[in-house]
Design an enzyme around this catalytic site. Structure first.
Site, short mmCIF file in Angstrom:
data_model
loop_
_atom_site.label_atom_id
_atom_site.label_comp_id
_atom_site.label_asym_id
_atom_site.label_seq_id
_atom_site.Cartn_x
_atom_site.Cartn_y
_atom_site.Cartn_z
N HIS A 530 0.83 -1.20 0.00
CA HIS A 530 0.00 0.00 0.00
C HIS A 530 0.87 1.26 0.00
CE1 HIS A 530 -3.55 -2.47 1.81
NE2 HIS A 530 -3.55 -2.50 0.49
N HIS A 574 -6.87 0.39 3.26
CA HIS A 574 -6.27 0.07 1.98
C HIS A 574 -6.31 1.33 1.11
CE1 HIS A 574 -6.80 -4.53 2.49
NE2 HIS A 574 -6.92 -3.93 3.66
#
Length: 595
Positions: A530, A574
Site C-alpha cells: 500500500h 487500503h
C-alpha cells in the site's frame, strides 16, 4: 497497413443513437495522425482512467491514455473475484523487487504492482476502505488543501460508488450503513459475504472483548475501529469492478488508449513547460513523442511516476547527476517519503470446517452462473480495525487521530493449504505436513512511521528503479506490529473460540516474549503493498513536496501528477478508495482550470 482498432459501439435502434466508447490501439504506429490531444495521461491505472474518463466528458477535448500493459479484457482472471490471488507475479505484474531491507535481515521483498489497463484496481484484492476521518483531515492539514478534509471529500467518495447487494441478493441490513454510501456512481461496491461458522464466533467475541474488538456496522463512516463486514469493488454480476470496467467502458470515443507502450520521459516544450510525452514499446525500439495542447497528467503509480519524473530531469540534482541525467528542475523530494504498511501472516490451528473448494469446478460454476466460491472477494468476510490503548504504544501515537486504528486483521481462509514460499513478499512458513487446518489472516501495522525511497538505478527508463521501503526501520513500527500479534492471540483465545482453536502455529505458541516475537517479525514481516507518498502533495510555497494542492508539479507548468504517489502518508486502511477519491477530485480541479 495499420493494425485493427477496437472501436466499441452499440446502436440504440429507437432514435438511432450511437453510443461510442473509448478507442484502443495496440501499437504507437496505429495512432491517428490527424488528432491533436488536449490531455495526455501517462498511465492507464486506477487514477489515470478516472481522470481520462472525467476529462473525456467534455466532448470538445481529445484525451490520450498511454498504458504499459495490455487490456484488462485480455486476462480472464481479472474478471473473477476469487482468482485475484493468481494475478501477482503473473505477466501483468511489474514484478518489482526491493533493495535488501536492513531491519528484515537483509531480505529483499517482491513488490507487486499491476501492469494492465486499470492498474491495481484490475489486480488487487478489491477491498473497499476509505480510511478514517482523521486521515483525511490530516492530509488536509499537511497539504494546506481543505478540499481534502473528510467533510469536503465525502461527497466525492459517495459520487464514486454504485453500492448494491452482491450476486446472491442477500440483504445487507446489519452489514453496512446505507447513509454513508452512494448509489449512482460508476464504481460497483458490494458488502459480499459467505455464511460460515467463523462469522458467528467473531461476532460473539465482540460481545466478550468489547473494549478491544467492538462491533462496527460500517467501517467506511470515517470511524472504522472495530470488527466490520468487508466491502469489495465487485458488481452485482459477481465480476471485479475496476477503473477499466467502471470508467473507461462508459467513456466517449474522444478518449483514445494506447496499450503495450511505456512512457519513458516527459520532455519540456519550453524551459519549465512539460507537455511532451516520450514513449516506446521496448528498450530497443524507437522513441516517439506527442505534445498535449493543454497538459500532461502523470499517473504511473507510486513507483513508476517518480521514476518517469527523474528520467525527465526532475529530481534531486546530485542523485540525477550520479546516473547521468541532466537536471531540469531540482527537487530533492522526488522519490522520497515512501509510506507503506508492514504486515505478517499468522496461523492458528483449528477444528473449524475449512473453506477449501475445487478451483476447476468453481471456475466452471462461475462461467455458467457467475456464482459459487469465486464470486466473492474471500472465503472469510470480516476485517478488524484495532486501536491500541495508550499504555501499549511505544512512544507517541503514530495514527492520524484518536478515532483511527493502529492495526488491521484481514482474514483470508481456513485451510490446510498455506501460501508457498515464493508467493510475493512471503517467507518460509511451517511445512504443509507439520500442520492441520489453520485459520489464516494478516496482521497489519497501518501507521508505519518509517520512510523509504524510490531512486534511479541508471538512466535507462526500462530498468527497474531502486525501491527501499526501509521496512521496520523505526523501533516503534515493530513494537506496534508485535502488539498486533498479541491482540490476535487474545481474540482467538476468547471463550467463543476456545472450543475450536488449539493455539498459534505461526508464530509458534512457545514464542511469547517481546524479544522473541520481535525476532520472529524481523524474519517474517512483509509489505502490505500500500505504498504512497513518493511525489507528495504539499502547500503551495512549501520547501518540501513535489506537487501543489492543484496537483501541478512544483517548478513546472503543463504537468500534473494524479495517483497514489501524491498522497502524503498511508491511510489507516487500503489505498484503492483514496486513490479513486483523489482522482475524482483532481479531475474537477483540472476541468475547472479550463472552464
Amino acid at each position: 497497413m495499420a493494425r485493427f482498432n477496437a472501436r466499441l459501439f452499440s446502436i440504440a435502434i429507437l432514435g438511432f443513437q450511437v453510443a461510442r466508447s473509448a478507442i484502443t490501439y495496440q501499437h504507437p504506429d496505429d495512432l491517428p495522425g490527424d488528432v491533436d490531444y488536449d490531455f495526455i495521461v501517462a498511465g492507464g491505472g486506477t487514477a489515470g482512467l478516472v481522470v481520462a474518463s472525467r476529462l473525456g466528458e467534455n466532448s470538445k477535448w481529445n484525451v490520450l491514455v498511454i498504458e504499459a500493459g495490455p487490456s484488462n479484457k485480455d486476462v480472464f482472471a481479472t474478471r473473477v473475484p476469487g482468482l485475484a490471488e493468481t494475478l501477482p507475479t503473473s505477466h501483468i505484474d511489474w514484478n518489482y523487487t526491493t533493495v535488501p531491507q536492513q531491519a528484515l535481515g537483509g531480505r529483499s521483498l517482491n513488490y507487486s504492482r499491476a501492469m494492465i489497463l486499470g492498474g491495481c484496481s484490475t489486480h488487487n484484492g478489491m477491498v473497499y476502505t476509505r480510511g478514517s476521518k482523521d486521515d483525511w483531515n490530516k492530509w488536509a492539514d499537511v497539504t494546506g488543501n481543505r478540499d481534502l478534509s473528510w467533510d469536503s471529500i465525502l461527497p466525492i467518495m459517495k459520487k464514486v460508488e454504485k453500492f448494491s447487494e452482491d450476486f446472491s441478493d442477500q440483504s445487507v441490513e446489519g452489514h453496512i450503513d446505507p447513509s454513508v454510501h452512494g448509489n449512482d456512481g460508476k464504481l460497483s461496491v458490494v458488502a459480499s459475504y459467505t455464511n460460515v461458522s467463523f462469522n458467528d464466533l467473531l461476532l460473539e467475541t465482540t460481545k466478550e472483548l468489547v473494549d478491544e474488538f467492538p462491533f462496527k456496522l460500517d467501517m467506511n463512516d470515517g470511524n472504522p475501529v472495530g470488527l466490520t463486514w468487508n466491502q469489495y469493488t465487485i458488481d452485482h454480476n459477481a465480476e471485479r469492478s475496476s477503473s477499466a470496467t467502471a470508467y473507461l467502458e462508459s467513456t466517449g470515443d474522444n478518449v483514445h488508449v494506447l496499450l503495450n507502450t511505456r512512457v519513458t520521459r516527459i520532455v519540456p516544450t519550453g524551459k519549465t513547460n512539460f507537455r511532451t510525452v516520450e514513449f516506446a514499446v521496448d528498450a530497443g525500439g524507437p522513441r516517439k513523442q506527442l505534445t498535449a495542447k493543454k497538459e500532461v497528467i502523470l499517473s504511473g503509480g507510486f513507483i513508476a511516476s517518480p521514476q518517469i519524473l527523474m528520467n525527465s530531469g526532475i529530481g534531486d540534482q546530485e542523485a540525477l547527476k550520479a546516473v547521468g541525467v541532466d537536471t531540469l528542475v531540482n527537487n530533492p523530494s522526488v522519490g522520497k517519503n515512501v509510506s507503506d504498511q508492514a504486515a505478517t501472516l499468522v496461523l492458528f490451528d483449528t477444528t473449524l470446517p475449512n473453506t477449501d473448494f475445487d478451483v476447476d469446478a468453481a471456475i466452471v460454476e462461475w462461467n455458467n452462473s457467475h456464482a459459487g466460491p469465486l464470486a466473492t472477494g474471500a472465503p472469510l468476510n470480516h476485517l478488524i480495525w484495532v486501536r491500541l490503548s495508550d499504555d501499549k504504544l511505544s512512544g507517541s501515537d503514530p495514527s492520524s487521530g484518536k478515532d483511527s486504528p493502529h492495526i488491521e486483521f484481514q482474514f483470508s481462509k481456513i485451510s490446510h493449504r498455506i501460501p508457498p514460499a515464493n508467493v510475493p513478499n512471503q517467507v518460509a512458513l511451517p511445512s504443509q505436513d507439520s500442520i492441520g487446518v489453520v485459520i489464516q489472516f494478516s496482521v497489519v501495522n497501518l501507521n508505519s512511521i518509517s520512510r523509504g525511497s524510490v531512486s534511479l538505478n541508471d538512466n535507462n527508463p526500462f530498468s527497474h528503479p531502486l525501491i527501499d521501503l526501509n521496512m521496520l526501520g523505526e523501533e516503534q513500527d515493530i513494537a506496534i506490529l508485535r502488539e498486533g500479534v498479541h491482540s490476535a492471540r487474545r481474540m482467538l483465545s476468547s471463550e467463543a473460540f476456545k472450543p475450536f482453536v488449539n493455539g498459534s502455529v505461526h508464530p509458534p505458541a512457545n514464542i511469547t516474549s517481546d524479544e522473541d516475537l520481535d525476532a520472529f517479525l524481523h524474519t517474517t514481516t512483509k509489505s502490505y503493498l500500500h505504498g504512497v507518498g513518493t511525489l507528495s502533495m504539499s502547500p503551495q510555497n512549501a520547501s518540501w513536496g513535489v506537487v501543489d494542492p492543484d496537483f501541478r508539479v512544483k517548478g513546472t507548468t503543463g504537468l500534473r501528477v494524479v495517483d497514489a504517489s501524491v498522497i502524503p502518508s498511508v491511510p489507516a486502511g487500503h489505498t484503492q478508495t483514496p486513490v479513486y477519491a483523489f482522482a475524482e477530485y483532481a479531475s474537477i480541479v483540472i476541468a475547472k482550470s479550463y472552464n
